[in-house]
Design a protein around this motif. Structure first.
Motif, mmCIF file in Angstrom:
data_model
loop_
_atom_site.group_PDB
_atom_site.id
_atom_site.type_symbol
_atom_site.label_atom_id
_atom_site.label_comp_id
_atom_site.label_asym_id
_atom_site.label_seq_id
_atom_site.Cartn_x
_atom_site.Cartn_y
_atom_site.Cartn_z
ATOM 1 N N GLU A 1 1.171 -1.073 0.014
ATOM 2 C CA GLU A 1 -0.463 0.088 -0.225
ATOM 3 C C GLU A 1 0.528 1.416 -0.062
ATOM 4 N N SER A 2 0.268 1.827 -0.641
ATOM 5 C CA SER A 2 1.001 3.974 -0.388
ATOM 6 C C SER A 2 0.256 4.533 1.296
ATOM 7 N N SER A 3 1.204 4.858 1.656
ATOM 8 C CA SER A 3 0.707 5.340 3.458
ATOM 9 C C SER A 3 0.937 6.258 3.338
ATOM 10 N N GLN A 4 0.547 6.626 4.162
ATOM 11 C CA GLN A 4 0.344 8.026 5.735
ATOM 12 C C GLN A 4 0.674 7.713 6.659
ATOM 13 N N ASN A 5 1.387 7.542 8.131
ATOM 14 C CA ASN A 5 1.275 8.100 9.034
ATOM 15 C C ASN A 5 1.454 9.058 10.275
ATOM 16 N N ILE A 6 0.387 9.909 10.635
ATOM 17 C CA ILE A 6 0.607 11.080 11.273
ATOM 18 C C ILE A 6 0.696 10.546 13.087
ATOM 19 N N GLY A 7 2.606 10.669 13.613
ATOM 20 C CA GLY A 7 3.384 9.226 14.504
ATOM 21 C C GLY A 7 3.652 10.559 15.648
ATOM 22 N N PHE A 8 3.023 12.404 15.505
ATOM 23 C CA PHE A 8 3.660 12.772 16.275
ATOM 24 C C PHE A 8 3.098 14.378 16.334
ATOM 25 N N ILE A 9 2.254 14.710 17.739
ATOM 26 C CA ILE A 9 1.470 16.109 17.782
ATOM 27 C C ILE A 9 2.030 16.392 18.909
ATOM 28 N N LYS A 10 2.075 17.858 19.426
ATOM 29 C CA LYS A 10 2.784 18.239 20.389
ATOM 30 C C LYS A 10 1.962 19.779 19.399
ATOM 31 N N GLY A 11 1.586 20.184 20.639
ATOM 32 C CA GLY A 11 1.035 21.718 21.074
ATOM 33 C C GLY A 11 0.136 22.231 22.304
ATOM 34 N N GLY A 12 0.266 24.087 22.136
ATOM 35 C CA GLY A 12 -0.796 24.218 23.712
ATOM 36 C C GLY A 12 0.416 23.866 24.389
ATOM 37 N N LEU A 13 -0.039 24.412 25.652
ATOM 38 C CA LEU A 13 0.951 24.557 27.295
ATOM 39 C C LEU A 13 -0.441 24.531 27.763
ATOM 40 N N HIS A 14 -1.141 24.518 28.724
ATOM 41 C CA HIS A 14 -2.545 24.311 29.153
ATOM 42 C C HIS A 14 -3.701 24.397 28.810
ATOM 43 N N GLY A 15 -4.600 23.561 29.577
ATOM 44 C CA GLY A 15 -6.349 23.099 29.229
ATOM 45 C C GLY A 15 -7.100 24.858 29.154
ATOM 46 N N ASN A 16 -6.344 25.512 30.003
ATOM 47 C CA ASN A 16 -6.808 26.787 30.095
ATOM 48 C C ASN A 16 -6.118 28.360 29.213
ATOM 49 N N SER A 17 -5.538 27.723 27.779
ATOM 50 C CA SER A 17 -4.874 28.893 27.179
ATOM 51 C C SER A 17 -5.349 28.257 26.081
ATOM 52 N N VAL A 18 -4.973 29.544 25.449
ATOM 53 C CA VAL A 18 -5.768 29.267 23.547
ATOM 54 C C VAL A 18 -4.632 28.866 23.061
ATOM 55 N N ALA A 19 -3.682 27.972 22.373
ATOM 56 C CA ALA A 19 -2.594 27.011 21.937
ATOM 57 C C ALA A 19 -1.584 28.231 20.865
ATOM 58 N N ASP A 20 -0.904 28.399 21.000
ATOM 59 C CA ASP A 20 -0.125 29.258 20.496
ATOM 60 C C ASP A 20 0.427 28.644 19.108
ATOM 61 N N ASP A 21 0.635 27.288 19.652
ATOM 62 C CA ASP A 21 1.621 26.823 18.506
ATOM 63 C C ASP A 21 1.304 25.380 18.017
ATOM 64 N N CYS A 22 2.024 24.580 17.678
ATOM 65 C CA CYS A 22 1.361 23.193 17.308
ATOM 66 C C CYS A 22 2.479 22.390 15.954
ATOM 67 N N ILE A 23 2.760 21.620 16.228
ATOM 68 C CA ILE A 23 3.416 21.130 15.362
ATOM 69 C C ILE A 23 2.902 19.477 15.286
ATOM 70 N N PHE A 24 3.145 19.130 14.331
ATOM 71 C CA PHE A 24 2.849 17.841 13.392
ATOM 72 C C PHE A 24 3.856 17.194 12.727
#
Ligand SMILES: [Zn+2]
Length: 389
Positions: free
Chosen positions: A246-269
């Protein structure tokens, strides 16, 4: 006493280097990809100087680590169709959970256990042992090269340095990755991308649906990921190939935000794509960029890895010669497709690539890595037969 008799005339033919001894020595010198390979490469130079006419070492830096590539040559009668053996000097890091000392080769009767035994210090030991058996007075048919690079288990910087420095045409290229001496003549392409999304932080009590869609980096990432997964479901899932799977795709890493009570100012995947040989890498990069930018125009995209596929014809001279060699040695081997990406994707521009090496693919990149002793012996004989015929 006849003083005019030069010593060389009486010299015995050079004793062949034993592949088992070599492997033991190689494994004892740590060259894991997070550290310098200096000690290992200079050990190789020391050995190869006695076997090859030319041995050169090229140094370069990765971050603050000193790395070295080694190029060795044995001159043949012709330089039109060079045989090039490609290997890497680094190993993965040992990690925990080894039952033996990873740097002390252990013989359990059937196998040798040690870090890099399969990937790929065994290949280097087998090949160098075969080279040491060559009759120094007889030139092989074609030039023989050994290109041993650094950082193969890292970002592939060593291979890129080799490509900057050297150029070949019509080469027969042997990539010595583990196949238990089976032949691999194709691989999928590999593409790694990092997607970085910016937002604008504020306290969660001050946000709204509209603000989140516009300024929350996690919401923006979510939109892009939905699009990517949609494409995966509708298009990629239907791309299948009888040989390649198969031709495949995997999104295997994500990281973002600081706290549950802040609007996230960054995210990387991170996306990892494996492509079938008929899929075009450049077009695929363009397609993903379009998809990402149309979902969120102020994202940034970094290509972290780009490795081509390759396919060598079964009818090619390289493959036919290797098949003949295996038959001659009575080794019953087949065509295999291991899923790993290899440097054949870089070096295919010099000629026909075949992946063949004595290591056991299932044992690599994990504790208690091993190589079958019989497989190492066979590889030595394959190399010898190939270069001496
Ligand atoms: Zn390898």
């Amino acid at each position: 006493l006849n003083q005019s008799t030069p010593l060389e005339n009486k010299k015995m033919p050079m004793k062949k280097l034993d592949s088992f001894d070599l492997l033991k020595k190689f494994v004892s010198v740590n060259s894991s990809t997070d550290s310098s390979n200096e000690e290992f490469v200079f050990l190789l130079e020391n050995i190869l100087e006695k076997i090859c006419q030319q041995v050169e070492i090229f140094g370069f830096k990765k971050d603050s680590i000193n790395l070295f590539n080694l190029v060795a040559k044995i001159e043949g009668k012709s330089n039109n169709y060079p045989t090039i053996f490609i290997g890497h000097t680094d190993t993965v890091q040992a990690g925990n959970n080894w039952r033996t000392d990873p740097l002390k080769l252990k013989d359990d009767g059937k196998n040798f256990i040690g870090l890099g035994a399969s990937d790929m210090k065994g290949s280097l030991a087998g090949l160098i042992s075969a080279l040491s058996r060559l009759d120094k007075k007889k030139k092989p048919e074609n030039d023989i090269y050994l290109l041993l690079d650094a950082d193969e288990e890292g970002s592939g910087l060593g291979a890129k340095k080799l490509l900057e420095k050297l150029n070949f045409k019509n080469a027969q290229i042997i990539i010595m990755e583990p196949t238990e001496n089976n032949l691999q003549i194709f691989q999928k392409a590999c593409l790694g991308m990092n997607i970085v999304i910016k937002g604008e932080a504020r306290h969660s009590s001050l946000t709204s649906y509209k603000n989140n869609i516009k300024n929350n980096a996690i919401y923006k990432a979510n939109k892009i990921i939905s699009e990517l997964v949609g494409y995966e479901k509708e298009i990629l899932d239907k791309k299948k190939d009888r040989i390649f799977g198969e031709s495949s795709q995997n999104i295997g890493f994500i990281k973002g935000g600081l706290h549950g009570n802040s609007v996230a100012d960054d995210c990387i995947f991170k996306i990892d794509r494996r492509l079938l040989p008929y899929e075009n890498l450049d077009e695929e990069i363009k397609r993903i960029k379009n998809l990402v930018f149309s979902a969120n125009s102020d994202s940034s995209i970094e290509i972290s890895f780009r490795g081509e596929s390759f396919r060598t014809a079964k009818q090619s001279d390289s493959v036919k010669e290797l098949k003949k060699t295996l038959q001659k040695l009575n080794l019953k081997k087949k065509f295999v497709l291991n899923p790993f990406w290899t440097e054949a994707g870089f070096f295919k521009k010099w000629g026909d690539c075949v992946i063949i090496g004595p290591g056991t693919p299932d044992s690599i990149h994990k504790p208690d890595e091993f190589i079958k002793k019989s497989s190492l012996e066979d590889f030595e004989n394959i190399c010898y037969s190939l270069i001496s015929s």
